[in-house]
Design an enzyme around this catalytic site. Sequence first.
Site, PDB file in Angstrom:
ATOM      1  N   ASP A 283     -33.107  -3.459  -6.692  1.00 59.34           N
ATOM      2  CA  ASP A 283     -34.169  -2.565  -6.216  1.00 59.34           C
ATOM      3  C   ASP A 283     -33.533  -1.472  -5.384  1.00 59.34           C
ATOM      4  O   ASP A 283     -33.312  -1.636  -4.194  1.00 59.34           O
ATOM      5  CB  ASP A 283     -35.211  -3.331  -5.397  1.00 59.34           C
ATOM      6  N   THR A 284     -33.256  -0.363  -6.026  1.00 58.47           N
ATOM      7  CA  THR A 284     -32.567   0.738  -5.370  1.00 58.47           C
ATOM      8  C   THR A 284     -33.414   1.992  -5.471  1.00 58.47           C
ATOM      9  O   THR A 284     -34.033   2.249  -6.494  1.00 58.47           O
ATOM     10  CB  THR A 284     -31.199   0.971  -6.031  1.00 58.47           C
ATOM     11  N   THR A 285     -33.430   2.770  -4.404  1.00 63.34           N
ATOM     12  CA  THR A 285     -34.105   4.058  -4.404  1.00 63.34           C
ATOM     13  C   THR A 285     -33.054   5.137  -4.256  1.00 63.34           C
ATOM     14  O   THR A 285     -32.256   5.103  -3.320  1.00 63.34           O
ATOM     15  CB  THR A 285     -35.108   4.164  -3.235  1.00 63.34           C
TER      16      THR A 285
END
Length: 475
Positions: A283-285
Amino acid sequence: VWDPETEKLHGLNASGRAPASLTIDGVPAEEDGTIPTYSVYAWTVPGCADGWFELHEKFGILPMKDLLGPVAAMAREGAPVPQVIAGAWARGARRFKDHPGFAEVFMPGGKVPAEGEIFSHPALANTLELLAAGGREAFYEGEIAERIVAYSNEVDGFFTIEDFAGHTSEWVEPISTTYRGLTVWELPPNPQGLAALQMLNILEGFDVASLGRDSTDFWHLMIEAKKLAYEDRARYYADMSFSDVPVEGLLDKGYAAERAKLIDMERAAETIEPGNPALDHGDTTFLVTADSNGMLVSLIQSNYTGFGSGYVVPEVGIGIQDRGALFSLDPKHPNALEPGKRPFHTIIPAFMGWDGTPDTAFGLLGGGMQPQGHVQIVVNLVDFGLNYQEAGDAPRFYHTGSSQPTRTMMTSGGVLHLAKGLPPEVYREQAKRGHTIEETNPVAFGGSQLIPRDPKTGVLAGATESRKDGMAAGY
């Protein structure tokens, strides 16, 4: 951050460190000798909030309350769940629904929000308001830290107030290489940006453009270059406060030329040893942004694997990441777990530009896909003349499984994932050359974002990859 006023490229590493009380002998290893990913043993101190305040202190203009206020309001009022996130949320809930705090925060009414459904997050809104009012101290020395540590104690974690109070971000000097005249900048280890630069150095010795994007030789070459760079990644990349990482040697063009000689264009390598340079999924932004003064920012933050460790602090509204799973449990490894040490990190914001000027902020999310994606975007731009949107949307490969930062030598040829859209013979011929090919979810190929700024006119453009929920917007 490219600061046009001083004409300097700044790098900030805000990644967190291992708790002081956690040591290798206290970790119950998995069967393969690694740290359990979805466990308290994979926690490191959250560094994200400190990174925000470091950036704000050095470059910010608006008061922090004006920046966090609208986000807190959105969290309290709710926002519709986008398509790609909805799918990932459902997958994550199947794994984490029984983890302490997960269902309470991320499964309102006992179910996962569907695409388009409004999700409100009052606990996160409260946390953001505390940050706006109390600054970084609220997170690392005040109420937020106290709540996270209390939760840690409840679930037999290792966090202490001292771990939070002692956290600091680090301003670092970006590292770079050139690829056919284009300069590409990355952050130095413990992040993995060096792998992208090593891949580019290896590829520079080949006439990539003449191979053509639809040829078997092109895709085979890219994959084999990745394997070489990732073996060095597995062997050398670590927190440079603890380990002597040979950055200069790994970036040397002569070293890359020697490594390139190991590529067999007829056969996929099954075993590769790391090189010997002169010493020196998740889960990377990712976002890029720019302003009218010419400042450009490339920023990435991540929980590592989807919802991180799956442990969620209900009162604070955040899941605790599991970046520490990327430590090695081999005490002789440069990336070995040690108290207060930062683990190998996959998150890598980047810049590129002609004539030595960082005029394009870019990057993509996707764990171990990131260096592979950076390289493929650069090759698409430089060797094949694609525009910025095309460079991100074009079919690409994702190779995994051959090497990990917890091991020191590739023990198999790994697994190759090829995006749809290539000629059928490319898939057939890769298999004939010894590559193990498997299908995967399209989101595994990462999601790129780019903002180029014309150095002569100051005109900005934006490109966002169609595989993700992102968008390019001007204000």
